[in-house]
Design a protein around this motif. Structure first.
Motif, PDB file in Angstrom:
ATOM      1  N   GLY A 244       0.818  -1.201   0.000  1.00 33.48           N
ATOM      2  CA  GLY A 244       0.000   0.000   0.000  1.00 33.48           C
ATOM      3  C   GLY A 244       0.851   1.250   0.000  1.00 33.48           C
ATOM      4  N   ALA A 245       0.484   2.210  -0.865  1.00 31.96           N
ATOM      5  CA  ALA A 245       1.278   3.425  -1.020  1.00 31.96           C
ATOM      6  C   ALA A 245       0.466   4.676  -0.729  1.00 31.96           C
ATOM      7  CB  ALA A 245       1.860   3.489  -2.428  1.00 31.96           C
ATOM      8  N   GLY A 246      -0.609   4.531   0.061  1.00 33.98           N
ATOM      9  CA  GLY A 246      -1.296   5.704   0.567  1.00 33.98           C
ATOM     10  C   GLY A 246      -0.543   6.267   1.751  1.00 33.98           C
ATOM     11  N   ALA A 248      -0.811   5.744   4.871  1.00 33.12           N
ATOM     12  CA  ALA A 248      -0.430   4.729   5.850  1.00 33.12           C
ATOM     13  C   ALA A 248       0.862   4.032   5.431  1.00 33.12           C
ATOM     14  CB  ALA A 248      -1.556   3.720   6.038  1.00 33.12           C
ATOM     15  N   GLY A 249       0.918   3.568   4.181  1.00 28.88           N
ATOM     16  CA  GLY A 249       2.125   2.896   3.707  1.00 28.88           C
ATOM     17  C   GLY A 249       3.327   3.813   3.660  1.00 28.88           C
ATOM     18  N   LEU A 250       3.111   5.071   3.246  1.00 32.46           N
ATOM     19  CA  LEU A 250       4.215   6.027   3.210  1.00 32.46           C
ATOM     20  C   LEU A 250       4.786   6.259   4.603  1.00 32.46           C
ATOM     21  CD1 LEU A 250       2.713   8.680   0.741  1.00 32.46           C
ATOM     22  CD2 LEU A 250       4.427   6.929   0.220  1.00 32.46           C
ATOM     23  N   MET A 251       3.904   6.374   5.598  1.00 34.22           N
ATOM     24  CA  MET A 251       4.377   6.611   6.955  1.00 34.22           C
ATOM     25  C   MET A 251       5.087   5.389   7.532  1.00 34.22           C
ATOM     26  SD  MET A 251       4.085   9.612   8.138  1.00 34.22           S
ATOM     27  CE  MET A 251       3.287  11.164   7.732  1.00 34.22           C
ATOM     28  N   VAL A 252       4.627   4.187   7.190  1.00 39.76           N
ATOM     29  CA  VAL A 252       5.352   2.991   7.625  1.00 39.76           C
ATOM     30  C   VAL A 252       6.744   2.978   7.013  1.00 39.76           C
ATOM     31  CG1 VAL A 252       5.404   0.468   7.575  1.00 39.76           C
ATOM     32  CG2 VAL A 252       3.252   1.650   8.042  1.00 39.76           C
ATOM     33  N   GLY A 253       6.837   3.367   5.745  1.00 37.43           N
ATOM     34  CA  GLY A 253       8.148   3.433   5.105  1.00 37.43           C
ATOM     35  C   GLY A 253       9.083   4.411   5.784  1.00 37.43           C
ATOM     36  N   LEU A 254       8.581   5.594   6.134  1.00 36.90           N
ATOM     37  CA  LEU A 254       9.401   6.576   6.842  1.00 36.90           C
ATOM     38  C   LEU A 254       9.824   6.062   8.215  1.00 36.90           C
ATOM     39  CD1 LEU A 254       7.817  10.094   6.190  1.00 36.90           C
ATOM     40  CD2 LEU A 254       9.983   9.192   5.314  1.00 36.90           C
ATOM     41  N   ALA A 255       8.880   5.449   8.937  1.00 36.98           N
ATOM     42  CA  ALA A 255       9.201   4.933  10.266  1.00 36.98           C
ATOM     43  C   ALA A 255      10.253   3.839  10.179  1.00 36.98           C
ATOM     44  CB  ALA A 255       7.935   4.407  10.944  1.00 36.98           C
ATOM     45  N   PRO A 262      15.251  -2.106   6.727  1.00 31.38           N
ATOM     46  CA  PRO A 262      15.113  -2.029   5.264  1.00 31.38           C
ATOM     47  C   PRO A 262      13.676  -2.323   4.850  1.00 31.38           C
ATOM     48  CG  PRO A 262      17.006  -3.368   5.894  1.00 31.38           C
ATOM     49  CD  PRO A 262      16.232  -3.119   7.152  1.00 31.38           C
ATOM     50  N   ALA A 263      13.106  -1.475   3.999  1.00 31.46           N
ATOM     51  CA  ALA A 263      11.693  -1.620   3.641  1.00 31.46           C
ATOM     52  C   ALA A 263      11.479  -1.193   2.199  1.00 31.46           C
ATOM     53  CB  ALA A 263      10.820  -0.778   4.572  1.00 31.46           C
ATOM     54  N   THR A 264      10.438  -1.776   1.589  1.00 33.92           N
ATOM     55  CA  THR A 264      10.030  -1.412   0.244  1.00 33.92           C
ATOM     56  C   THR A 264       8.525  -1.187   0.225  1.00 33.92           C
ATOM     57  OG1 THR A 264      11.790  -2.741  -0.752  1.00 33.92           O
ATOM     58  CG2 THR A 264       9.960  -2.110  -2.184  1.00 33.92           C
ATOM     59  N   ILE A 265       8.112  -0.034  -0.303  1.00 34.51           N
ATOM     60  CA  ILE A 265       6.696   0.289  -0.442  1.00 34.51           C
ATOM     61  C   ILE A 265       6.224  -0.220  -1.802  1.00 34.51           C
ATOM     62  CG2 ILE A 265       4.985   2.131  -0.532  1.00 34.51           C
ATOM     63  CD1 ILE A 265       6.937   3.855   1.099  1.00 34.51           C
ATOM     64  N   ARG A 358       4.200  12.858  -0.846  1.00 30.30           N
ATOM     65  CA  ARG A 358       4.442  11.558  -1.476  1.00 30.30           C
ATOM     66  C   ARG A 358       5.802  11.557  -2.180  1.00 30.30           C
ATOM     67  NH1 ARG A 358       1.311   7.332  -3.979  1.00 30.30           N
ATOM     68  NH2 ARG A 358       2.107   6.714  -6.032  1.00 30.30           N
ATOM     69  N   ALA A 359       6.095  12.622  -2.918  1.00 31.25           N
ATOM     70  CA  ALA A 359       7.387  12.708  -3.609  1.00 31.25           C
ATOM     71  C   ALA A 359       8.536  12.729  -2.605  1.00 31.25           C
ATOM     72  CB  ALA A 359       7.423  13.955  -4.491  1.00 31.25           C
ATOM     73  N   GLN A 360       8.343  13.420  -1.490  1.00 34.42           N
ATOM     74  CA  GLN A 360       9.379  13.485  -0.458  1.00 34.42           C
ATOM     75  C   GLN A 360       9.687  12.093   0.089  1.00 34.42           C
ATOM     76  OE1 GLN A 360       9.052  16.421   2.944  1.00 34.42           O
ATOM     77  NE2 GLN A 360       8.685  14.540   4.093  1.00 34.42           N
ATOM     78  N   VAL A 361       8.665  11.294   0.349  1.00 36.29           N
ATOM     79  CA  VAL A 361       8.874   9.950   0.893  1.00 36.29           C
ATOM     80  C   VAL A 361       9.512   9.039  -0.140  1.00 36.29           C
ATOM     81  CG1 VAL A 361       7.756   7.914   1.876  1.00 36.29           C
ATOM     82  CG2 VAL A 361       6.964  10.196   2.508  1.00 36.29           C
ATOM     83  N   LEU A 362       8.999   9.068  -1.368  1.00 38.75           N
ATOM     84  CA  LEU A 362       9.502   8.148  -2.378  1.00 38.75           C
ATOM     85  C   LEU A 362      10.928   8.483  -2.814  1.00 38.75           C
ATOM     86  CD1 LEU A 362       6.331   7.556  -4.583  1.00 38.75           C
ATOM     87  CD2 LEU A 362       7.149   6.310  -2.568  1.00 38.75           C
ATOM     88  N   ALA A 363      11.375   9.703  -2.521  1.00 44.14           N
ATOM     89  CA  ALA A 363      12.780  10.047  -2.780  1.00 44.14           C
ATOM     90  C   ALA A 363      13.704   9.423  -1.730  1.00 44.14           C
ATOM     91  CB  ALA A 363      12.952  11.566  -2.796  1.00 44.14           C
ATOM     92  N   GLN A 364      13.129   8.956  -0.627  1.00 41.86           N
ATOM     93  CA  GLN A 364      13.943   8.422   0.466  1.00 41.86           C
ATOM     94  C   GLN A 364      13.811   6.907   0.649  1.00 41.86           C
ATOM     95  OE1 GLN A 364      13.537  10.812   4.191  1.00 41.86           O
ATOM     96  NE2 GLN A 364      12.106  12.057   3.005  1.00 41.86           N
ATOM     97  N   VAL A 365      12.643   6.359   0.320  1.00 47.42           N
ATOM     98  CA  VAL A 365      12.342   4.961   0.637  1.00 47.42           C
ATOM     99  C   VAL A 365      12.215   4.157  -0.647  1.00 47.42           C
ATOM    100  CG1 VAL A 365      10.728   3.422   1.831  1.00 47.42           C
ATOM    101  CG2 VAL A 365      11.120   5.735   2.719  1.00 47.42           C
TER     102      VAL A 365
END
Length: 548
Positions: A244-246, A248-255, A262-265, A358-365
Motif C-alpha cells: 500500500g502506497a497511501g 499509511a504505507g508512506l508513513m510505515v516506510g518513513l518509520a 530495510p523496507a520497500t513500499i 508523497r514525492a518526499q517519501v519516495l525520494a527516500q524509501v
C-alpha cells in the motif's frame, strides 16, 4: 470497555535557593548546585550505561523522576563523547512536570550544553514527545500508573525519584512490578537510594540487587540486574514489505527508515483512492471524547513532524456552538488564539500538500509500482486501505466516498478553514479546495462527479460563512476512504511477521504518523508512543471474534 479516568497533573512546586533546586511539595531537592558529577557517578557509571554505549547497540533507557532533565542531557553528552553509533530511546516519568519557565530557571544553573528545556509547557495528561527530542517520551502522573500504560522493552533504568522517606507513595510494589514487566532479560538498574524497602521490593520483582559505594557523604547506593541474560538488541535484517502506497504505507516506510529497518513500499504505480486528496487538513478539535478515539486524535496531533516542508502551519476553526466554545475555553494542551468570537486559530494544525509529501517519501524509501498480490513469507505490513481486506481475511472495512470542489476566490485565503467541511488553499492563493462530502454507501461508479455533492458542499459553505465569496471552477476530486464500524482504525500485529494499518477514514493524515511509529515500535520492543489501553483498542481483528 472501561476507560481510565483522565489524568489531572499539577506542575512542580519549585524553589531555587543558593544553588539548590528544591521541590517544596516533598521538601527534597532535585540537585545541589549543578548535580553533574553525582548523576554521572550514580546513573551513567552505576548502571553500566557507559559500557553499553561503547558497544554501539540500540538502547532503551527509562528514568523514574525525570525532574529537570539533567540525566537525559548527561546521557546525550556521553553519547556524543564516545561517538555512539546506535540509537537511544529515552523514557522519562515525572509526576509533577516542570513548566517551561521552571525548567529554564533550574537549567540556567548548568553549562549550556547540559540544559534541557521543553519546547513549551507540557500537556497535563498522557504521553508527550517533545518536538526537538523525537526519541524522548515523557510520561506524566503517578509512576506505577504511568508505566502500566506503556508498551516497551527497557535495557536500563534510573530510579531518581525523591527519597523513599519523603516520597513513600512512589516506591511501591506496583512500581517494581511495572519495572519488571517492561524490562528485557538482564536489564540493568541504578538508584541513588540504599533503602531496605527498595532493595527488598526489587528483589521480589526479580532483580538481583547489589550495594555500591555512594556519592560524597552517602555511604551506599543500589544497583541491580533483572533476571535472565542481557543481549544486545537485535536489529531487523529481513526486509519489510509494505503493501500500500497511501499515507499509511508512506508513513510505515518513513518509520522503518528512521529505525534502520530495510523496507520497500509496493503499489506506487497508482494513486491511493483516499490519500490522493489534493490537500489534507490535520487539525485539532477538542471533542470531549475520553475513549480510545479521543486519545488517539490528541496523541496524533502531537506526532506530526514527518510532514516537514510539505505542510503549511496554522488553521482557522469556526466555533459554531456553545458546547464547542466551552471546550476550547478549557483547552490547555494545544496553543490557539481567538481571532473573533466565532473563530479559533490553531497554530500547530497544518494542511499538507499530499503530492509533495508523497514525492518526499519516495525520494527516500525504496518502492515498487506493482501492488502486492499475495502476502510474502517475510515481515509485511498491510496498509492498502480498502484493498487490505482482499489481502487478509477477517478485516472489517467499509467504503466511504468523498468529493471536493476547486473554487475560485474573490480574495486570497491565508489559512485553511474548518467549519464542519474544509476549505484548503491550493498553490494559488486565489483558489481553494472545498469538501469533502460523506457517502457511506457509494455506488459502483463512485468515481463519477456528482452535482448533488457539489451543491451540498457549496450550501454548507454559504451557511457557515455567508459573506465568503467563491465560485466553482468545474474541477472536482473524488476519493474512497476505508472506515470501520466504530470509526477506530485497525492497527496491530498478527504473529511476528504480519502488521496491519488500515481503516483510517477521513483522518488518515492525522492518524498515520503515530500509528506507523507505534506499529514498528511494538515489533522492535521500543517505546510505543500511544497509551497501552489505547493501542489495545485498535486491535485489527476486534470485530471478528474468531480472530481475537
Amino acid at each position: 470497555m472501561a476507560f481510565p479516568k483522565p489524568l489531572k497533573i499539577d506542575p512542580a512546586r519549585l524553589v531555587i535557593d543558593d544553588g539548590k533546586v528544591i521541590d517544596a511539595a516533598h521538601g527534597d531537592w532535585y540537585f545541589q548546585y549543578d548535580g553533574l558529577d553525582e548523576s554521572r557517578y550514580v546513573y551513567l557509571e552505576g548502571s553500566g550505561l557507559l559500557d553499553l554505549l561503547a558497544d554501539d547497540g540500540d538502547l532503551v533507557v527509562g528514568e523514574i523522576g525525570f525532574g529537570t532533565g539533567l540525566t537525559y542531557r548527561l546521557v546525550r553528552e556521553a553519547m556524543a563523547v564516545c561517538g555512539f553509533k546506535g540509537r537511544l530511546h529515552y523514557i522519562g516519568v515525572e509526576a509533577r512536570p516542570l513548566t517551561a519557565a521552571q525548567a529554564q530557571a533550574a537549567n540556567d544553573l548548568r553549562p549550556e550544553p547540559l540544559r534541557w528545556r521543553p519546547a513549551a509547557d507540557q500537556p497535563r495528561a498522557g504521553f508527550v514527545t517533545p518536538a526537538d527530542d523525537e526519541d524522548l517520551l515523557l510520561l506524566h502522573g503517578d509512576a506505577a500508573s504511568a508505566l502500566s500504560r506503556l508498551n516497551a522493552r527497557v535495557d536500563l533504568w534510573f530510579l531518581d525519584g525523591f527519597s523513599p522517606a519523603k516520597n513513600p507513595d512512589l516506591w511501591t510494589p506496583d512500581l517494581f512490578t511495572q519495572i519488571a514487566r517492561l524490562s528485557r532479560p538482564g536489564a540493568r538498574l541504578s538508584t541513588f537510594t540504599a533503602a531496605g524497602d527498595v532493595r527488598r521490593g526489587l528483589e521480589r520483582a526479580g532483580f538481583a540487587v547489589e550495594k555500591r559505594t555512594g556519592w560524597a557523604k552517602k555511604r551506599e547506593h543500589l544497583t541491580a540486574q533483572y533476571s535472565g541474560r542481557w543481549t544486545p538488541r537485535a536489529k531487523p535484517t529481513a526486509p519489510l514489505t509494505i503493501a500500500g502506497a497511501g499515507v499509511a504505507g508512506l508513513m510505515v516506510g518513513l518509520a522503518a527508515q528512521r529505525l534502520g529497518w530495510p523496507a520497500t513500499i509496493h503499489g506506487t504505480g497508482e494513486a491511493a483512492p483516499g490519500s490522493a486528496v489534493p490537500f489534507a487538513l490535520v487539525n485539532f478539535r477538542p471533542s470531549g471524547d475520553l475513549g480510545p478515539l479521543g486519545h488517539l486524535r490528541r496523541a496524533g496531533f502531537f506526532h506530526l513532524s514527518a510532514y516537514g516542508p510539505t505542510a503549511r502551519r496554522g488553521v482557522d476553526a469556526v466555533v459554531a456552538d456553545d458546547k464547542l466554545r466551552a471546550r476550547w475555553q478549557a483547552e490547555t494542551d494545544v496553543a490557539y488564539d481567538w481571532i473573533d468570537d466565532q473563530r479559533v486559530r490553531v497554530h500547530q494544525a497544518l494542511s499538507v500538500d499530499t503530492a509533495a509529501f508523497r514525492a518526499q517519501v519516495l525520494a527516500q524509501v525504496d518502492h515498487r509500482a506493482e501492488a502486492v498480490q499475495s502476502l510474502p513469507d517475510g515481515p509485511c505490513v498491510v496498509a492498502a486501505g480498502l484493498e487490505s481486506a482482499a489481502l487478509l481475511d477477517g478485516l472489517t472495512l467499509r467504503a466511504n466516498r468523498g468529493q471536493q470542489e476547486l473554487l475560485t476566490l474573490d480574495a486570497p485565503l491565508t489559512h485553511p478553514l474548518n467549519f464542519g467541511r474544509l476549505l484548503l488553499p491550493s498553490e494559488d492563493s486565489m483558489q481553494a479546495w472545498l469538501g469533502a462530502s460523506f457517502d457511506r454507501n457509494p455506488p459502483q461508479d463512485w468515481r463519477a462527479v456528482r452535482d448533488s455533492d457539489q451543491a451540498d458542499n457549496l450550501d454548507r459553505l454559504r451557511t457557515a460563512l455567508p459573506d465568503f465569496a467563491a465560485q466553482p471552477t468545474g474541477t472536482s476530486w473524488v476519493g474512497l476512504r476505508a472506515t470501520t464500524p466504530d470509526h477506530i482504525p485497525l492497527t496491530g500485529w498478527r504473529g511476528e511477521n504480519l502488521g496491519i494499518l488500515t481503516g483510517l477514514g477521513s483522518k488518515g493524515y492525522l492518524y498515520a504518523p503515530i500509528l506507523a511509529s507505534s506499529l514498528l515500535a511494538e515489533a522492535m520492543g521500543l517505546p510505543v508512543p500511544l497509551e497501552r489501553w489505547v493501542w489495545d483498542a485498535l486491535h485489527p481483528f476486534r470485530h471478528n471474534p474468531q480472530e481475537t
